[in-house]
Design a protein around this motif. Structure first.
Motif, PDB file in Angstrom:
ATOM      1  N   SER A  74      21.164  -0.452 -48.018  1.00 34.91           N
ATOM      2  CA  SER A  74      20.815  -1.215 -46.820  1.00 34.91           C
ATOM      3  C   SER A  74      19.839  -0.385 -45.990  1.00 34.91           C
ATOM      4  N   TYR A  75      18.811  -1.059 -45.524  1.00 38.01           N
ATOM      5  CA  TYR A  75      17.796  -0.392 -44.709  1.00 38.01           C
ATOM      6  C   TYR A  75      18.316  -0.207 -43.298  1.00 38.01           C
ATOM      7  N   GLY A  76      18.155   0.999 -42.761  1.00 38.00           N
ATOM      8  CA  GLY A  76      18.661   1.300 -41.421  1.00 38.00           C
ATOM      9  C   GLY A  76      17.592   1.464 -40.375  1.00 38.00           C
ATOM     10  N   GLY A  77      16.331   1.251 -40.753  1.00 37.50           N
ATOM     11  CA  GLY A  77      15.253   1.329 -39.773  1.00 37.50           C
ATOM     12  C   GLY A  77      14.616   2.705 -39.694  1.00 37.50           C
ATOM     13  N   GLU A  78      13.742   2.815 -38.725  1.00 37.95           N
ATOM     14  CA  GLU A  78      13.003   4.047 -38.506  1.00 37.95           C
ATOM     15  C   GLU A  78      13.967   5.172 -38.133  1.00 37.95           C
ATOM     16  N   ASN A  79      13.749   6.345 -38.686  1.00 32.51           N
ATOM     17  CA  ASN A  79      14.595   7.500 -38.394  1.00 32.51           C
ATOM     18  C   ASN A  79      14.080   8.188 -37.134  1.00 32.51           C
ATOM     19  N   LYS A  80      14.589   7.731 -35.994  1.00 34.29           N
ATOM     20  CA  LYS A  80      14.174   8.304 -34.714  1.00 34.29           C
ATOM     21  C   LYS A  80      15.226   9.286 -34.236  1.00 34.29           C
ATOM     22  N   LYS A  81      14.770  10.325 -33.569  1.00 38.05           N
ATOM     23  CA  LYS A  81      15.703  11.291 -32.997  1.00 38.05           C
ATOM     24  C   LYS A  81      16.335  10.681 -31.754  1.00 38.05           C
ATOM     25  N   TYR A 118      21.881   9.091 -20.782  1.00 36.38           N
ATOM     26  CA  TYR A 118      22.118   8.694 -19.389  1.00 36.38           C
ATOM     27  C   TYR A 118      21.028   9.192 -18.452  1.00 36.38           C
ATOM     28  N   SER A 119      20.241  10.158 -18.898  1.00 36.19           N
ATOM     29  CA  SER A 119      19.162  10.658 -18.047  1.00 36.19           C
ATOM     30  C   SER A 119      17.891   9.818 -18.190  1.00 36.19           C
ATOM     31  N   LEU A 120      17.863   8.891 -19.142  1.00 38.64           N
ATOM     32  CA  LEU A 120      16.658   8.074 -19.361  1.00 38.64           C
ATOM     33  C   LEU A 120      16.614   6.898 -18.396  1.00 38.64           C
ATOM     34  N   SER A 121      15.397   6.492 -18.081  1.00 35.36           N
ATOM     35  CA  SER A 121      15.231   5.260 -17.306  1.00 35.36           C
ATOM     36  C   SER A 121      15.515   4.080 -18.230  1.00 35.36           C
ATOM     37  N   ASP A 122      15.694   2.902 -17.645  1.00 37.68           N
ATOM     38  CA  ASP A 122      15.916   1.706 -18.460  1.00 37.68           C
ATOM     39  C   ASP A 122      14.748   1.469 -19.410  1.00 37.68           C
ATOM     40  N   LYS A 123      13.530   1.731 -18.942  1.00 32.74           N
ATOM     41  CA  LYS A 123      12.337   1.538 -19.768  1.00 32.74           C
ATOM     42  C   LYS A 123      12.338   2.502 -20.959  1.00 32.74           C
ATOM     43  N   GLU A 124      12.665   3.769 -20.709  1.00 31.78           N
ATOM     44  CA  GLU A 124      12.694   4.769 -21.789  1.00 31.78           C
ATOM     45  C   GLU A 124      13.782   4.434 -22.817  1.00 31.78           C
ATOM     46  N   TRP A 125      14.946   3.973 -22.334  1.00 35.34           N
ATOM     47  CA  TRP A 125      16.034   3.623 -23.234  1.00 35.34           C
ATOM     48  C   TRP A 125      15.665   2.397 -24.065  1.00 35.34           C
ATOM     49  N   ALA A 126      15.031   1.412 -23.444  1.00 38.38           N
ATOM     50  CA  ALA A 126      14.584   0.212 -24.163  1.00 38.38           C
ATOM     51  C   ALA A 126      13.542   0.570 -25.217  1.00 38.38           C
ATOM     52  N   GLU A 127      12.635   1.487 -24.865  1.00 35.40           N
ATOM     53  CA  GLU A 127      11.631   1.913 -25.844  1.00 35.40           C
ATOM     54  C   GLU A 127      12.303   2.589 -27.034  1.00 35.40           C
ATOM     55  N   TYR A 128      13.318   3.417 -26.794  1.00 35.85           N
ATOM     56  CA  TYR A 128      14.030   4.066 -27.899  1.00 35.85           C
ATOM     57  C   TYR A 128      14.726   3.027 -28.783  1.00 35.85           C
ATOM     58  N   GLU A 160       6.188   4.481 -52.687  1.00 39.05           N
ATOM     59  CA  GLU A 160       6.462   5.803 -53.255  1.00 39.05           C
ATOM     60  C   GLU A 160       7.397   6.559 -52.306  1.00 39.05           C
ATOM     61  N   ILE A 161       8.352   7.263 -52.865  1.00 33.41           N
ATOM     62  CA  ILE A 161       9.304   8.026 -52.057  1.00 33.41           C
ATOM     63  C   ILE A 161       9.100   9.510 -52.312  1.00 33.41           C
ATOM     64  N   LYS A 162       8.825  10.263 -51.211  1.00 26.15           N
ATOM     65  CA  LYS A 162       8.568  11.700 -51.325  1.00 26.15           C
ATOM     66  C   LYS A 162       9.853  12.494 -51.404  1.00 26.15           C
ATOM     67  N   GLN A 163      10.772  12.217 -50.497  1.00 24.27           N
ATOM     68  CA  GLN A 163      11.991  13.018 -50.463  1.00 24.27           C
ATOM     69  C   GLN A 163      13.146  12.207 -49.917  1.00 24.27           C
ATOM     70  N   SER A 164      14.315  12.643 -50.251  1.00 16.93           N
ATOM     71  CA  SER A 164      15.552  11.999 -49.823  1.00 16.93           C
ATOM     72  C   SER A 164      16.491  13.108 -49.350  1.00 16.93           C
ATOM     73  N   THR A 165      16.935  13.018 -48.098  1.00 19.77           N
ATOM     74  CA  THR A 165      17.764  14.087 -47.550  1.00 19.77           C
ATOM     75  C   THR A 165      18.969  13.507 -46.824  1.00 19.77           C
ATOM     76  N   PRO A 166      20.081  14.234 -46.835  1.00 19.69           N
ATOM     77  CA  PRO A 166      21.240  13.781 -46.055  1.00 19.69           C
ATOM     78  C   PRO A 166      20.843  13.637 -44.594  1.00 19.69           C
ATOM     79  N   SER A 167      21.360  12.625 -43.943  1.00 14.02           N
ATOM     80  CA  SER A 167      20.993  12.360 -42.558  1.00 14.02           C
ATOM     81  C   SER A 167      21.890  13.119 -41.601  1.00 14.02           C
ATOM     82  N   GLN A 168      21.315  13.603 -40.513  1.00 11.95           N
ATOM     83  CA  GLN A 168      22.110  14.188 -39.436  1.00 11.95           C
ATOM     84  C   GLN A 168      23.073  13.152 -38.896  1.00 11.95           C
TER      85      GLN A 168
END
Ligand SMILES: [Zn+2]
Length: 91
Positions: free
Chosen positions: A18-25, A31-41, A76-84
């Motif tokens: 199953s695809y889980g989307g973009e791997n964003k940090k 809680y320190s983010l503004s509503d706009k920053e949280w929505a962007e994330y 093409e897939i370059k690498q596959s690593t366990p996710s944090q």
């Protein structure tokens, strides 16, 4: 058929995953983010043409999360690593 390498199980057909989307940090302190920053994330994705870091779940296998670097045009897939994510959170 796309073959994806699960870092725990090895090469498998894409129908097992199953695809889980973009791997964003995840922000360290959401809680320190503004509503706009949280929505962007949460809602804004890059829609990359080229190499893209993605989260996948081996949903019909070991059920673990991992990240891959996949070319969005050629698949093409370059690498596959366990996710944090799988080590820190149980989703
Ligand atoms: Zn697996």
């Amino acid at each position: 058929m796309l073959i994806i390498k699960c870092p725990y199980c090895g090469d498998r057909e894409e129908t097992e995953f199953s695809y889980g989307g973009e791997n964003k940090k995840r922000p360290a302190d959401p809680y320190s983010l503004s509503d706009k920053e949280w929505a962007e994330y949460l809602f804004f994705k890059k829609n990359t043409v080229g190499w893209h870091n993605e989260l996948w779940n081996h949903s019909h296998g070991c059920r673990r999360w991992f990240s891959i670097e996949r070319h969005t045009v050629t698949n093409e897939i370059k690498q596959s690593t366990p996710s944090q994510l799988s080590m820190e959170e149980n989703i």
